[in-house]
Design a protein around this motif. Structure first.
Motif, PDB file in Angstrom:
ATOM      1  N   TYR A  43       0.833  -1.206   0.000  1.00  9.34           N
ATOM      2  CA  TYR A  43       0.000   0.000   0.000  1.00  9.34           C
ATOM      3  C   TYR A  43       0.871   1.262   0.000  1.00  9.34           C
ATOM      4  O   TYR A  43       0.646   2.182  -0.795  1.00  9.34           O
ATOM      5  CB  TYR A  43      -0.933  -0.010   1.215  1.00  9.34           C
ATOM      6  CG  TYR A  43      -1.817   1.209   1.298  1.00  9.34           C
ATOM      7  CD1 TYR A  43      -3.034   1.241   0.627  1.00  9.34           C
ATOM      8  CD2 TYR A  43      -1.440   2.328   2.034  1.00  9.34           C
ATOM      9  CE1 TYR A  43      -3.843   2.359   0.689  1.00  9.34           C
ATOM     10  CE2 TYR A  43      -2.246   3.452   2.098  1.00  9.34           C
ATOM     11  CZ  TYR A  43      -3.446   3.462   1.423  1.00  9.34           C
ATOM     12  OH  TYR A  43      -4.248   4.584   1.480  1.00  9.34           O
ATOM     13  N   ASN A  44       1.868   1.283   0.858  1.00 10.09           N
ATOM     14  CA  ASN A  44       2.750   2.453   0.932  1.00 10.09           C
ATOM     15  C   ASN A  44       3.493   2.678  -0.385  1.00 10.09           C
ATOM     16  O   ASN A  44       3.667   3.819  -0.820  1.00 10.09           O
ATOM     17  CB  ASN A  44       3.749   2.309   2.087  1.00 10.09           C
ATOM     18  CG  ASN A  44       3.085   2.384   3.445  1.00 10.09           C
ATOM     19  OD1 ASN A  44       1.931   2.783   3.588  1.00 10.09           O
ATOM     20  ND2 ASN A  44       3.805   1.953   4.464  1.00 10.09           N
ATOM     21  N   MET A  47       0.992   4.131  -2.960  1.00  4.86           N
ATOM     22  CA  MET A  47       0.669   5.527  -2.668  1.00  4.86           C
ATOM     23  C   MET A  47       1.854   6.452  -2.939  1.00  4.86           C
ATOM     24  O   MET A  47       1.670   7.605  -3.335  1.00  4.86           O
ATOM     25  CB  MET A  47       0.173   5.678  -1.233  1.00  4.86           C
ATOM     26  CG  MET A  47      -1.151   4.971  -0.980  1.00  4.86           C
ATOM     27  SD  MET A  47      -2.491   5.451  -2.090  1.00  4.86           S
ATOM     28  CE  MET A  47      -2.928   7.027  -1.365  1.00  4.86           C
ATOM     29  N   LEU A  50       1.938   6.864  -6.923  1.00  8.88           N
ATOM     30  CA  LEU A  50       0.842   7.609  -7.547  1.00  8.88           C
ATOM     31  C   LEU A  50       1.056   9.113  -7.416  1.00  8.88           C
ATOM     32  O   LEU A  50       1.411   9.611  -6.353  1.00  8.88           O
ATOM     33  CB  LEU A  50      -0.497   7.239  -6.911  1.00  8.88           C
ATOM     34  CG  LEU A  50      -1.001   5.827  -7.147  1.00  8.88           C
ATOM     35  CD1 LEU A  50      -2.357   5.640  -6.470  1.00  8.88           C
ATOM     36  CD2 LEU A  50      -1.103   5.521  -8.632  1.00  8.88           C
ATOM     37  N   ASP A  52      -0.181  13.103  -7.394  1.00 16.01           N
ATOM     38  CA  ASP A  52      -1.323  13.791  -6.791  1.00 16.01           C
ATOM     39  C   ASP A  52      -2.481  13.864  -7.778  1.00 16.01           C
ATOM     40  O   ASP A  52      -3.646  13.743  -7.384  1.00 16.01           O
ATOM     41  CB  ASP A  52      -0.928  15.194  -6.321  1.00 16.01           C
ATOM     42  CG  ASP A  52      -0.029  15.155  -5.101  1.00 16.01           C
ATOM     43  OD1 ASP A  52      -0.013  14.132  -4.383  1.00 16.01           O
ATOM     44  OD2 ASP A  52       0.673  16.165  -4.856  1.00 16.01           O
ATOM     45  N   LYS A  55      -4.263  10.553  -7.736  1.00 10.59           N
ATOM     46  CA  LYS A  55      -5.055  10.424  -6.509  1.00 10.59           C
ATOM     47  C   LYS A  55      -6.311  11.282  -6.579  1.00 10.59           C
ATOM     48  O   LYS A  55      -7.390  10.848  -6.152  1.00 10.59           O
ATOM     49  CB  LYS A  55      -4.211  10.798  -5.295  1.00 10.59           C
ATOM     50  CG  LYS A  55      -3.099   9.796  -5.017  1.00 10.59           C
ATOM     51  CD  LYS A  55      -2.201  10.288  -3.897  1.00 10.59           C
ATOM     52  CE  LYS A  55      -0.961   9.411  -3.747  1.00 10.59           C
ATOM     53  NZ  LYS A  55      -0.009   9.945  -2.785  1.00 10.59           N
ATOM     54  N   VAL A  65     -10.094   6.896  -1.921  1.00 13.88           N
ATOM     55  CA  VAL A  65      -8.913   6.368  -2.608  1.00 13.88           C
ATOM     56  C   VAL A  65      -8.294   5.223  -1.819  1.00 13.88           C
ATOM     57  O   VAL A  65      -7.918   4.196  -2.397  1.00 13.88           O
ATOM     58  CB  VAL A  65      -7.874   7.483  -2.867  1.00 13.88           C
ATOM     59  CG1 VAL A  65      -6.599   6.922  -3.459  1.00 13.88           C
ATOM     60  CG2 VAL A  65      -8.468   8.557  -3.772  1.00 13.88           C
ATOM     61  N   ALA A  66      -8.203   5.352  -0.522  1.00 15.36           N
ATOM     62  CA  ALA A  66      -7.598   4.307   0.311  1.00 15.36           C
ATOM     63  C   ALA A  66      -8.376   2.994   0.174  1.00 15.36           C
ATOM     64  O   ALA A  66      -7.768   1.918   0.039  1.00 15.36           O
ATOM     65  CB  ALA A  66      -7.528   4.744   1.764  1.00 15.36           C
ATOM     66  N   ILE A  69      -7.720   1.516  -3.378  1.00 14.39           N
ATOM     67  CA  ILE A  69      -6.383   0.918  -3.481  1.00 14.39           C
ATOM     68  C   ILE A  69      -6.329  -0.389  -2.677  1.00 14.39           C
ATOM     69  O   ILE A  69      -5.795  -1.397  -3.147  1.00 14.39           O
ATOM     70  CB  ILE A  69      -5.298   1.902  -3.004  1.00 14.39           C
ATOM     71  CG1 ILE A  69      -5.275   3.152  -3.879  1.00 14.39           C
ATOM     72  CG2 ILE A  69      -3.925   1.229  -2.940  1.00 14.39           C
ATOM     73  CD1 ILE A  69      -4.944   2.939  -5.320  1.00 14.39           C
TER      74      ILE A  69
END
Length: 86
Positions: A43-44, A47, A50, A52, A55, A65-66, A69
């Motif tokens: 996940y990190n 993120m 990606l 901005d 996102k 978004v979280a 993902i």
């Protein structure tokens, strides 16, 4: 953006599997806690990659978004269990 996100997630899942998961599985140490850590690493990484703009686009299309993902990572992990990457 959707294709780029899918490719990014796929690449990050593969990378986490190769650099983290496989070693733990060989040691028979891939515990529930290690699974959570593998997810967080993936996940990190997603993120961080990606932009901005990506996102923002995802937020406009999917809202959370979280959650998007997270669901995509879980789906990719399940696919990779069915069709292992060589």
């Amino acid at each position: 953006y959707i294709g780029m996100v899918a490719d990014t997630i796929s690449a990050c899942v593969i990378a986490t599997n190769q650099t983290y998961v496989e070693a733990l599985k060989k040691q028979n140490a891939f515990t529930a806690e290690a699974q959570k850590e593998a997810f967080q690493l993936t996940y990190n990484a997603v993120m961080a990659i990606l932009t901005d703009d990506a996102k923002t686009y995802l937020a406009e299309i999917y809202g959370d978004v979280a959650a998007y993902i997270t669901n995509k990572i879980e789906a990719e992990v399940n696919i990779s269990k069915i069709v292992p990457v060589e």
